[in-house]
Scaffold this active site. Structure first.
Site, PDB file in Angstrom:
ATOM      1  CE1 TYR A 151      -2.864  -3.183   0.618  1.00  0.00           C
ATOM      2  CE2 TYR A 151      -3.333  -2.420   2.825  1.00  0.00           C
ATOM      3  CZ  TYR A 151      -3.501  -3.355   1.825  1.00  0.00           C
ATOM      4  OH  TYR A 151      -4.310  -4.432   2.039  1.00  0.00           O
ATOM      5  CG  HIS A 175      -0.423  -8.617   1.041  1.00  0.00           C
ATOM      6  ND1 HIS A 175      -0.159  -7.276   0.984  1.00  0.00           N
ATOM      7  CD2 HIS A 175      -1.735  -8.745   0.710  1.00  0.00           C
ATOM      8  CE1 HIS A 175      -1.260  -6.625   0.635  1.00  0.00           C
ATOM      9  NE2 HIS A 175      -2.225  -7.505   0.457  1.00  0.00           N
TER      10      HIS A 175
END
Ligand SMILES: NC(=O)c1ccc[n+]([C@@H]2O[C@H](COP(=O)([O-])OP(=O)(O)OC[C@H]3O[C@@H](n4cnc5c(N)ncnc54)[C@H](OP(=O)(O)O)[C@@H]3O)[C@@H](O)[C@H]2O)c1
Length: 305
Positions: free
Chosen positions: A56, A118
């Site tokens: 991000y 992730h």
């Protein structure tokens, strides 16, 4: 699930004395000063858990907002994720330490409350290398808890062969709604990942996690507002005089999941946390449950079991 829920609620993490705030704040696609402002507004609204990731690009901003908030570090739960292995145990570990340092603003002794892998998509060797780096962070006090994201049952069971810390304390998946037909078929890579919301309930994965006390985090819990027109959802929302987003957050909380709604809009940040003055009845939960469309319901990814 008890109706007596509160914004301050915590859930115990498995094999730990740590607890995780059961409402989180997602910050995917929230960038630079907007990310700082949104996190700060969320913390002032009462959220105490923020979900970032290397991918991000806003780990620094999450940490900066925490410091600007005036809250003590111990009062806020900050999470991040490693996207891919570095090619060697040391390189992977360094990638993780860089994240911790970003969140901590370079302060000595900084830590994150939760560090996740992730995605399982890098393959078994990468999964092992990343998990062992996360275990090292725990040993060194740089991560208080560790977990996974987008992992199916097979991925979690595979870890048992070599993990010192097992089960992972969290599995962050999409538990949400179905893709509209024009978005089908899903890219193959997406099908290797889980999601979580009424249209994509990932029941095999959630049952496995629940039976092992693994905290289930629901990403994209608002289905990115793509289901705001759904008739079932609208009827539940009208019955309570609440927005569809509020019903979706409340649905996740009543399922026992940790929803991570994202918004960069101050009024929506507040709205998404204003979900404690009503309760979805059993029949309403059942109606939302019946929206499950399995893999077809995923907007990001459904996990492979
Ligand atoms: N582990 C993973 O692979 C993974 C994947 C996806 C997401 N996540 C995590 O989960 C978090 C949430 O998922 P997400 O960002 O994909 O989607 P989401 O939270 O379901 O939806 C966010 C979208 O909905 C809008 N929105 C927010 N509140 C609203 C409201 N009350 N009414 C109408 N629209 C509203 C937001 O717009 P505005 O911002 O303009 O208000 C934004 O466009 C992420 O931020 C991230 O932390 C993790």
């Amino acid at each position: 699930m008890s109706a007596k829920l509160a914004l301050t609620d915590l859930l115990p993490l498995p094999n730990s004395s740590l607890k995780i705030p059961r409402l989180g704040f997602g910050i995917y696609q929230s960038h630079s000063q907007t990310a700082v402002k949104s996190c700060l507004h969320a913390l002032r609204t009462g959220y105490r858990h923020i979900d970032s990731a290397q991918f991000y690009g806003n780990e620094v901003e999450m940490g900066e907002a925490m410091r600007q908030s005036g809250l003590k570090r111990s009062e806020v739960f900050l999470a991040t994720k490693i996207l891919s292995a570095g090619g060697s145990p040391e390189a992977t570990y360094k990638k993780c330490i860089e994240s911790v340092d970003k969140v901590a603003g370079g302060r000595e002794g900084g830590y994150v409350d939760l560090f996740l892998i992730h995605t399982p998509s890098g393959g078994p060797a990468a999964r092992k290398e990343m998990w062992q780096a996360l275990e090292r962070l725990v040993d060194e006090g740089r991560a208080k808890s560790i977990g996974v994201s987008n992992f199916g049952v097979g991925h979690i069971q595979e870890m048992k062969q070599w993990a010192k810390i097992w089960p992972p304390q969290v599995n962050q998946i999409e538990v949400y709604f179905p893709l509209p037909p024009f978005q089908s078929p899903l890219p193959h890579a997406w099908l290797t990942h889980p999601q979580l919301h009424p249209w994509c309930q990932q029941r095999t994965t959630t049952a496995f996690c629940t039976s092992h006390n693994i905290i289930i985090e629901a990403y994209s819990p608002l289905v990115r507002n793509q289901k705001a027109h759904d008739q079932t959802l609208l009827s539940v929302s009208k019955a309570h005089g609440k927005s569809t987003a509020q019903v979706l957050v409340r649905y996740c909380l009543q399922k026992g999941w940790v929803p991570l709604p994202k918004s960069d809009t101050p009024s929506r940040i507040e709205e998404n946390a204003d979900v404690y003055g009503f309760e979805l009845g059993k029949e309403e939960m059942d109606r939302l449950d019946r929206l499950d469309e399995g893999e077809a319901g995923a907007i990001v990814q459904a996990v492979k079991n």
